[in-house]
Scaffold this active site. Structure first.
Site, PDB file in Angstrom:
ATOM      1  N   ASP A  47     -35.553  -2.937-120.469  1.00 28.83           N
ATOM      2  CA  ASP A  47     -36.375  -4.147-120.487  1.00 28.83           C
ATOM      3  C   ASP A  47     -36.361  -4.735-121.889  1.00 28.83           C
ATOM      4  O   ASP A  47     -36.318  -3.978-122.872  1.00 28.83           O
ATOM      5  CB  ASP A  47     -37.810  -3.850-120.034  1.00 28.83           C
ATOM      6  CG  ASP A  47     -38.476  -5.103-119.481  1.00 28.83           C
ATOM      7  OD1 ASP A  47     -38.481  -5.268-118.252  1.00 28.83           O
ATOM      8  OD2 ASP A  47     -38.957  -5.937-120.286  1.00 28.83           O
ATOM      9  N   THR A  74     -33.272 -12.237-106.422  1.00 26.46           N
ATOM     10  CA  THR A  74     -33.031 -13.259-105.395  1.00 26.46           C
ATOM     11  C   THR A  74     -32.411 -14.483-106.056  1.00 26.46           C
ATOM     12  O   THR A  74     -33.014 -15.079-106.952  1.00 26.46           O
ATOM     13  CB  THR A  74     -34.359 -13.630-104.703  1.00 26.46           C
ATOM     14  OG1 THR A  74     -34.894 -12.428-104.139  1.00 26.46           O
ATOM     15  CG2 THR A  74     -34.154 -14.659-103.615  1.00 26.46           C
ATOM     16  N   GLU A  91     -44.339  -6.519-101.596  1.00 24.13           N
ATOM     17  CA  GLU A  91     -45.325  -6.038-102.554  1.00 24.13           C
ATOM     18  C   GLU A  91     -46.397  -5.278-101.780  1.00 24.13           C
ATOM     19  O   GLU A  91     -46.748  -5.652-100.658  1.00 24.13           O
ATOM     20  CB  GLU A  91     -45.966  -7.203-103.307  1.00 24.13           C
ATOM     21  CG  GLU A  91     -45.038  -7.787-104.334  1.00 24.13           C
ATOM     22  CD  GLU A  91     -45.722  -8.821-105.220  1.00 24.13           C
ATOM     23  OE1 GLU A  91     -46.942  -8.724-105.420  1.00 24.13           O
ATOM     24  OE2 GLU A  91     -45.021  -9.731-105.685  1.00 24.13           O
ATOM     25  N   PHE A  93     -45.779 -10.214 -88.429  1.00 20.07           N
ATOM     26  CA  PHE A  93     -45.733 -11.543 -89.044  1.00 20.07           C
ATOM     27  C   PHE A  93     -46.190 -12.640 -88.095  1.00 20.07           C
ATOM     28  O   PHE A  93     -45.776 -13.792 -88.203  1.00 20.07           O
ATOM     29  CB  PHE A  93     -44.353 -11.836 -89.660  1.00 20.07           C
ATOM     30  CG  PHE A  93     -44.266 -11.305 -91.053  1.00 20.07           C
ATOM     31  CD1 PHE A  93     -44.285  -9.945 -91.288  1.00 20.07           C
ATOM     32  CD2 PHE A  93     -44.234 -12.157 -92.143  1.00 20.07           C
ATOM     33  CE1 PHE A  93     -44.266  -9.427 -92.569  1.00 20.07           C
ATOM     34  CE2 PHE A  93     -44.214 -11.659 -93.439  1.00 20.07           C
ATOM     35  CZ  PHE A  93     -44.231 -10.294 -93.643  1.00 20.07           C
ATOM     36  N   LEU A  94     -47.027 -12.259 -87.130  1.00 14.27           N
ATOM     37  CA  LEU A  94     -47.643 -13.260 -86.259  1.00 14.27           C
ATOM     38  C   LEU A  94     -49.154 -13.230 -86.464  1.00 14.27           C
ATOM     39  O   LEU A  94     -49.910 -13.406 -85.510  1.00 14.27           O
ATOM     40  CB  LEU A  94     -47.305 -12.982 -84.789  1.00 14.27           C
ATOM     41  CG  LEU A  94     -45.933 -13.445 -84.289  1.00 14.27           C
ATOM     42  CD1 LEU A  94     -45.805 -13.192 -82.790  1.00 14.27           C
ATOM     43  CD2 LEU A  94     -45.672 -14.923 -84.583  1.00 14.27           C
ATOM     44  N   CYS A 138     -42.981 -14.787-104.119  1.00 13.56           N
ATOM     45  CA  CYS A 138     -41.634 -14.791-103.524  1.00 13.56           C
ATOM     46  C   CYS A 138     -41.472 -15.889-102.488  1.00 13.56           C
ATOM     47  O   CYS A 138     -40.575 -16.724-102.587  1.00 13.56           O
ATOM     48  CB  CYS A 138     -41.337 -13.449-102.889  1.00 13.56           C
ATOM     49  SG  CYS A 138     -41.326 -12.158-104.109  1.00 13.56           S
TER      50      CYS A 138
HETATM   51  C1  UGA Z   1     -41.798 -11.043 -98.940  1.00 10.59           C
HETATM   52  C2  UGA Z   1     -40.897 -10.463 -97.840  1.00 10.59           C
HETATM   53  O1  UGA Z   1     -41.700  -9.963 -96.755  1.00 10.59           O
HETATM   54  C3  UGA Z   1     -40.034  -9.329 -98.395  1.00 10.59           C
HETATM   55  O2  UGA Z   1     -39.144  -8.849 -97.390  1.00 10.59           O
HETATM   56  C4  UGA Z   1     -39.230  -9.859 -99.591  1.00 10.59           C
HETATM   57  O3  UGA Z   1     -38.440  -8.837-100.168  1.00 10.59           O
HETATM   58  C5  UGA Z   1     -40.206 -10.406-100.641  1.00 10.59           C
HETATM   59  O4  UGA Z   1     -40.994 -11.461-100.049  1.00 10.59           O
HETATM   60  C6  UGA Z   1     -39.401 -10.917-101.801  1.00 10.59           C
HETATM   61  O5  UGA Z   1     -38.656 -11.868-101.643  1.00 10.59           O
HETATM   62  O6  UGA Z   1     -39.425 -10.310-102.861  1.00 10.59           O
HETATM   63  P1  UGA Z   1     -44.108 -10.287-100.097  1.00 10.59           P
HETATM   64  O7  UGA Z   1     -44.066 -11.586-100.809  1.00 10.59           O
HETATM   65  O8  UGA Z   1     -44.376  -9.034-100.860  1.00 10.59           O
HETATM   66  O9  UGA Z   1     -42.697 -10.016 -99.335  1.00 10.59           O
HETATM   67  O10 UGA Z   1     -45.247 -10.410 -99.007  1.00 10.59           O
HETATM   68  P2  UGA Z   1     -45.356 -10.478 -97.404  1.00 10.59           P
HETATM   69  O11 UGA Z   1     -45.858  -9.185 -96.900  1.00 10.59           O
HETATM   70  O12 UGA Z   1     -44.102 -10.990 -96.820  1.00 10.59           O
HETATM   71  O13 UGA Z   1     -46.527 -11.574 -97.273  1.00 10.59           O
HETATM   72  C7  UGA Z   1     -46.346 -12.900 -97.756  1.00 10.59           C
HETATM   73  C8  UGA Z   1     -47.558 -13.762 -97.433  1.00 10.59           C
HETATM   74  O14 UGA Z   1     -47.642 -14.023 -96.036  1.00 10.59           O
HETATM   75  C9  UGA Z   1     -48.909 -13.145 -97.809  1.00 10.59           C
HETATM   76  O15 UGA Z   1     -49.736 -14.154 -98.360  1.00 10.59           O
HETATM   77  C10 UGA Z   1     -49.462 -12.657 -96.492  1.00 10.59           C
HETATM   78  O16 UGA Z   1     -50.862 -12.587 -96.467  1.00 10.59           O
HETATM   79  C11 UGA Z   1     -48.934 -13.722 -95.541  1.00 10.59           C
HETATM   80  N1  UGA Z   1     -48.815 -13.290 -94.138  1.00 10.59           N
HETATM   81  C12 UGA Z   1     -47.975 -12.284 -93.806  1.00 10.59           C
HETATM   82  C13 UGA Z   1     -49.540 -13.956 -93.154  1.00 10.59           C
HETATM   83  O17 UGA Z   1     -50.301 -14.888 -93.427  1.00 10.59           O
HETATM   84  N2  UGA Z   1     -49.387 -13.552 -91.857  1.00 10.59           N
HETATM   85  C14 UGA Z   1     -48.550 -12.545 -91.491  1.00 10.59           C
HETATM   86  O18 UGA Z   1     -48.454 -12.243 -90.281  1.00 10.59           O
HETATM   87  C15 UGA Z   1     -47.829 -11.901 -92.498  1.00 10.59           C
END
Ligand code: UGA
Length: 432
Positions: free
Chosen positions: A30, A121, A155, A249-250, A260
């Site tokens: 780093d 990414t 995350e 994710f629904l 991200c």
């Molecule tokens: C996301 C992707 O899921 C990962 O696969 C990817 O590697 C990552 O981005 C990245 O590009 O680094 P992350 O940002 O950690 O991961 O979070 P998610 O779990 O995907 O959630 C994203 C947002 O969507 C959150 O605000 C969460 O609360 C919301 N969410 C998620 C919903 O509102 N509803 C859902 O059903 C799922």
């Protein structure tokens, strides 16, 4: 195998620790000497379940080390992973200067064949640019291969996702690095897809955008459910049981956030625009996401009538459960909107309060509360803004007793509506 990770941020640190855990020898680099010093002293700069143990165990075993020297990394490692940030620019496109800088620095120390893997990414065709940069800046003509190996970790579940990936994507224009890349990933029981570099780079943006689309889809359905008197939880369950759709994710809520999704989304729209395609579908996904927050905020405003000097308890500040990350957090966005209307907030998050203080400074209008059951004391309403599972076990009887008026806004549909109503609450969820 000897591996190097350039960029010990979120992805880099977790990747390095997981590679060490399966037996590789990993050197994490780093540019920030303070971060390297913290890590060498046993500190962990981010909160991620399971990470601390992993880092401590593997540094003690001598398989995980931290340094500021890219030269050492290039000299020691057969495979070098680039895990540096690719932040957004004001117009939504991606700033690739960190990637370019690392490529130049690797080139400066390259004296024998190395595999350079991009895990950050990046826009499609970045691998080609990295290869060109390595050729241009190498002091002596040295052979190398550039591989695209996108990371899909979430995350809050980073260690779990890295140790048990759904798939591993290897994108390369040559067959030479494939056996070594298979060796790197041999300890992980996951299907490995070998493809060309451009396709690998696209898989990441296409996957993230599709997940965001899935969330916006159910959020749009939640608006329809509210208008029709239906229940989005029932609809999501019914839809999700179709294996082609799937239930994950629904979950309707206050819109997706996090650094991200928001960043990749705008970047992808820009990237495809430069390729000559107007991705209107994704622009609509973005619009639905903004609408979802607007509708939730309006629901609070309409229910409470005047927000000025109303006291609201807000549970959750992180952009989602299991993380201390408040970047692009819908919960913080909601708090800021409420503050602009003159509301007073009592806020709590099990992990994100420290980081939230920077974006939501404590003041007469913002009070940080350690105990989630204390948040509602003296409040006119309670809001659930992040899906931390234990918020579902809130002591509703106590909340009812200590609140001025019993109103609950459940932005993540965590609570049992009937139970909340049985405790005398006016319950407002999302799409139910
Ligand atoms: C996301 C992707 O899921 C990962 O696969 C990817 O590697 C990552 O981005 C990245 O590009 O680094 P992350 O940002 O950690 O991961 O979070 P998610 O779990 O995907 O959630 C994203 C947002 O969507 C959150 O605000 C969460 O609360 C919301 N969410 C998620 C919903 O509102 N509803 C859902 O059903 C799922």
């Amino acid at each position: 195998m000897r591996l190097a990770i350039i960029g010990t941020g979120y992805v880099g640190l977790v990747t390095g620790a997981c590679f060490a855990e399966v037996g590789h020898h990993v050197l994490c680099v780093d540019i920030d000497p303070r971060k390297v010093a913290v890590l060498n002293a046993g500190g962990i700069p981010i909160y991620e379940p399971g990470l601390e143990d992993l880092v401590h165990r593997n540094t003690a075993a001598g398989r995980l080390r931290f340094t500021c020297s890219t030269a050492t990394a290039v000299a020691e490692a057969e495979v070098i992973f680039i895990c540096v940030p690719t932040p957004p620019q004001p117009d939504g496109s991606v700033d690739l200067s960190f990637i370019e800088g690392v490529a130049r620095e690797i080139a400066a120390h390259l004296t024998e064949y190395r595999i350079i893997v991009d895990k950050s990414t990046v826009p499609v065709k970045t691998g080609e640019k990295v290869a060109e940069t390595l050729r241009r800046y190498s002091r002596t003509p040295t052979e190398f291969d550039v591989v695209s190996n996108p990371e899909f970790l979430r995350e809050g579940f980073a260690v779990e996702d890295l140790m048990n990936p759904d798939r591993i994507v290897i994108g390369t224009s040559s067959v030479r690095p494939v056996p070594k890349m298979r060796e790197v990933y041999a300890p992980f029981a996951a299907p490995l897809i070998v493809t060309d570099t451009n396709s690998a780079e696209l898989i990441k943006h296409a996957a993230n955008s599709f997940l965001a689309l899935k969330i916006s889809y159910i959020n749009a359905i939640s608006a329809i459910c509210e208008a029709a008197g239906a229940n989005v939880l029932e609809v999501a369950n019914g839809m999700g049981m179709d294996e082609r759709i799937g239930r994950r994710f629904l979950n309707a809520g206050i819109g997706f956030g996090g650094s991200c999704f928001s960043k990749d989304f705008s970047a992808f729209i820009k990237i495809v625009e430069q390729l000559g395609y107007d991705f209107r579908l994704l622009k609509e996904v973005q619009r639905i996401n903004t609408d979802q927050m607007d509708r939730f905020f309006k629901k609070i405003q309409e229910t409470l009538w005047v927000l000025k000097d109303k006291r609201l308890g807000v549970l959750g500040l992180a952009f989602k459960q299991n993380t201390d990350d408040v970047r692009t957090s819908p919960a913080v966005d909601l708090c800021q909107r409420l503050l602009r209307e003159g509301a007073r907030l009592r806020v709590h998050d099990p992990k994100a309060m420290e980081k939230a203080r920077a974006v939501l400074p404590p003041s007469d209008a913002v009070e940080y509360v350690d105990d989630p059951d204390e948040v509602s004391a003296g409040c006119d309403a309670l809001v659930i803004a992040t899906e931390w599972p234990h918020f579902a076990k809130l002591d509703l009887a106590r909340a009812r007793r200590q609140m001025t008026t019993a109103i609950l806004f459940d932005g993540r549909n965590l609570l049992d509506r009937a139970e909340a109503e049985a405790h005398g609450f006016l319950y407002r969820g999302v799409g139910r």
